[in-house]
Design a protein around this motif. Structure first.
Motif, PDB file in Angstrom:
ATOM      1  N   ASN A 205     -24.102  15.327 -27.975  1.00 35.98           N
ATOM      2  CA  ASN A 205     -25.188  14.348 -28.144  1.00 35.98           C
ATOM      3  C   ASN A 205     -24.666  12.933 -27.979  1.00 35.98           C
ATOM      4  N   LEU A 206     -23.453  12.722 -28.455  1.00 30.41           N
ATOM      5  CA  LEU A 206     -22.874  11.380 -28.325  1.00 30.41           C
ATOM      6  C   LEU A 206     -22.592  11.037 -26.855  1.00 30.41           C
TER       7      LEU A 206
ATOM      8  N   VAL B 163     -22.648   1.603 -24.758  1.00 34.82           N
ATOM      9  CA  VAL B 163     -22.802   2.532 -25.882  1.00 34.82           C
ATOM     10  C   VAL B 163     -24.098   2.151 -26.577  1.00 34.82           C
ATOM     11  N   THR B 164     -25.071   3.109 -26.616  1.00 31.09           N
ATOM     12  CA  THR B 164     -26.387   2.742 -27.139  1.00 31.09           C
ATOM     13  C   THR B 164     -26.547   3.094 -28.613  1.00 31.09           C
ATOM     14  N   ASP B 165     -25.519   3.676 -29.202  1.00 33.93           N
ATOM     15  CA  ASP B 165     -25.684   4.095 -30.584  1.00 33.93           C
ATOM     16  C   ASP B 165     -24.401   3.823 -31.352  1.00 33.93           C
TER      17      ASP B 165
ATOM     18  N   LYS C 223     -24.371  11.528 -24.484  1.00 35.52           N
ATOM     19  CA  LYS C 223     -25.619  11.021 -23.867  1.00 35.52           C
ATOM     20  C   LYS C 223     -25.833   9.548 -24.192  1.00 35.52           C
ATOM     21  N   LYS C 224     -25.115   9.054 -25.186  1.00 34.73           N
ATOM     22  CA  LYS C 224     -25.327   7.667 -25.603  1.00 34.73           C
ATOM     23  C   LYS C 224     -24.231   6.731 -25.104  1.00 34.73           C
TER      24      LYS C 224
ATOM     25  N   SER D  67     -22.117   5.574 -21.607  1.00 37.98           N
ATOM     26  CA  SER D  67     -22.147   5.713 -20.149  1.00 37.98           C
ATOM     27  C   SER D  67     -21.305   4.652 -19.476  1.00 37.98           C
TER      28      SER D  67
ATOM     29  N   CYS E  78     -15.596  11.450 -27.068  1.00 40.91           N
ATOM     30  CA  CYS E  78     -16.757  11.567 -27.953  1.00 40.91           C
ATOM     31  C   CYS E  78     -16.440  12.671 -28.960  1.00 40.91           C
TER      32      CYS E  78
END
Ligand code: AMP
Ligand code: GLY
Length: 418
Positions: free
Chosen positions: A396-397, A348-350, A399-400, A402, A380
């Motif tokens: 949008n979430l 999770v990048t955000d 995309k963050k 994976s 999400c």
């Protein structure tokens, strides 16, 4: 308050997030919880209900909230009440509304609640002769809990009869299929409508829509639910009014009159046909992923809602929701719903913010890292002033977040834009 949440899914995670927004919630416990709930509270590894009640007593837990149906059907509420503990969830008797489709259909019929024409039977002869009276397609359901798989929509009378036979002789669902329900097919659109009930009073939630099929455009196999949104514009004031007058009120009165007062979540799986609302099924809990989009919309304190419901004081509560929408997109494992997938690291990048967050479901934790550990891994969730904004925030979430093999539908909430 100290609150114990029973369950391990995204639904329980979402309830916990709503409770965390309350200043008066001090401690959260999860039994058993998942690899992410331990970030919100303490996971407890106790399965036996008597032992859990002992734990709740020892820790002075003020309120227990039951997420899934299985412990309710098995009678956790009755055991906690025997120990004078405050618990939100239906009794074993009331849980029969979900535990037995035959009981549910007979209850609806006794109380003149609108539902599809049906018979329930354990006789193949009766099944066959009723099938001969119905138009196609024909719906055949196993009586007991089958993890959402016990409903077959048969396209021919031959298929309906063969399905009935393989359920009745125990081949397809074991004991859960020894009794079956056969009913007419209702052609309309589905809504998930929830009421929190205290035995006498109820508070209704904004209507949601689930997306049961695996793939876009409602194609592919059925799943536990690949996404949800709420409130849906497909629920008009008239639909809410019908649901309250002809479904919720007679259900609460009927359950009380029959000696099983309904204290818990009434989940109405509704089908709207020509603007009329029918009950397809009842569940005795919040839907998953519906809960993940409803909890973020709560304005009223979640602990007050569940505590007042558990103690018969919902009439004192004014249930309010934010003037917003929420959309939840389920990210599932590679081989869901066909077979288990290998566990994968989740990146999770955000961080979550007020417009979007992750509700963790099928996850576990190893050495401080969160891995996938189930079919439906996480949801999400996006929130916004319109369904479009909420949906954009949810996507949008995605995309963050994976993990290897992750898959999700791209059209969640499409019915709102038709
Ligand atoms: P249930 O587990 O009873 O909710 O059934 C699962 C799904 O089967 C529902 O969400 C509907 O999509 C479909 N279904 C069940 N009963 C009927 C019916 N009588 N007419 C049309 N679709 C049905
Ligand atoms: N999402 C449907 C269910 O929880 O049964």
């Amino acid at each position: 308050m100290k609150i114990l949440i029973i369950g391990s899914g995204g639904r329980e995670y979402a309830i916990a997030l709503a409770l965390k927004r309350d200043e008066n919630v001090k401690n959260l416990y999860f039994a058993p919880g998942n690899g992410a709930t331990d970030g919100l509270g303490v996971n407890i590894d106790i399965k036996n209900f008597e032992e859990l009640a002992k734990f709740a007593k020892q820790e002075s837990v003020d309120l227990t909230i039951v997420g899934p149906e299985a412990p309710l059907v098995e009678g956790i509420t009755d055991i906690f009440k025997k120990h004078n503990l405050t618990i939100f969830g239906v009794s074993k008797d009331a849980a029969r509304l979900e535990g037995s489709k035959a009981f549910m259909k007979d209850f609806l019929s006794r109380h003149n609640i609108p539902t599809a024409r049906y018979i329930q039977t354990n006789s193949i002869e009766q099944a066959n002769s009723f099938i001969d009276t119905l138009k196609l397609p024909i719906v055949v359901k196993a009586d007991g809990l089958c993890a959402g798989k016990g409903v077959i929509i048969a396209k021919s009378k031959k298929e309906a009869k063969e399905t009935a036979e393989s359920m009745l002789n125990g081949d397809s669902f074991g004991n859960a299929g020894k009794n079956i329900v056969i009913e007419e097919f209702l052609d309309g659109y589905e809504l998930s409508i929830f009421a929190v009930c205290d035995g006498e009073n109820y508070k209704i939630f904004p209507a949601a829509q689930d997306h049961k099929r695996l793939l876009d455009n409602d194609e592919g196999p059925n799943t536990g639910g690949m996404g949800a949104y709420a409130p849906t514009p497909l629920a008009s004031d008239d639909i809410y009014a019908q649901t309250e007058e002809f479904i919720i009120k007679p259900t609460l009165k009927g359950m009380k009159d029959e000696g099983a007062p309904y204290t818990g979540v009434l989940f109405i799986g509704a089908m709207v046909v020509d603007k009329k609302v029918y009950v397809l099924e009842y569940n005795v809990r919040f839907g998953d992923p519906e809960c993940e989009v409803l909890m973020p919309l709560l304005k009223t304190s979640a602990s007050e809602l569940f505590y007042k419901a558990a103690t018969g004081r919902l009439n004192e509560l004014n249930l309010e929701f934010k003037d917003e929408f929420a959309v939840g997109v389920v990210m599932a494992s590679k081989d869901y719903p066909y077979k288990n997938s290998e566990s994968q690291i989740i990146n999770v990048t955000d961080r979550s913010d007020e417009h979007s967050h992750v509700a963790y479901a099928g996850v576990c934790k190893k050495d401080g890292t969160i891995y996938t550990n189930g079919g439906r891994v996480l949801v999400c969730v996006g929130v916004g002033k319109s369904i479009k904004v909420a949906r954009d925030n949810a996507y949008n979430l995605t995309k963050k977040v994976s993990f290897e093999g992750a898959k999700f539908r791209n059209d969640i909430a499409y019915q709102a834009f038709k």
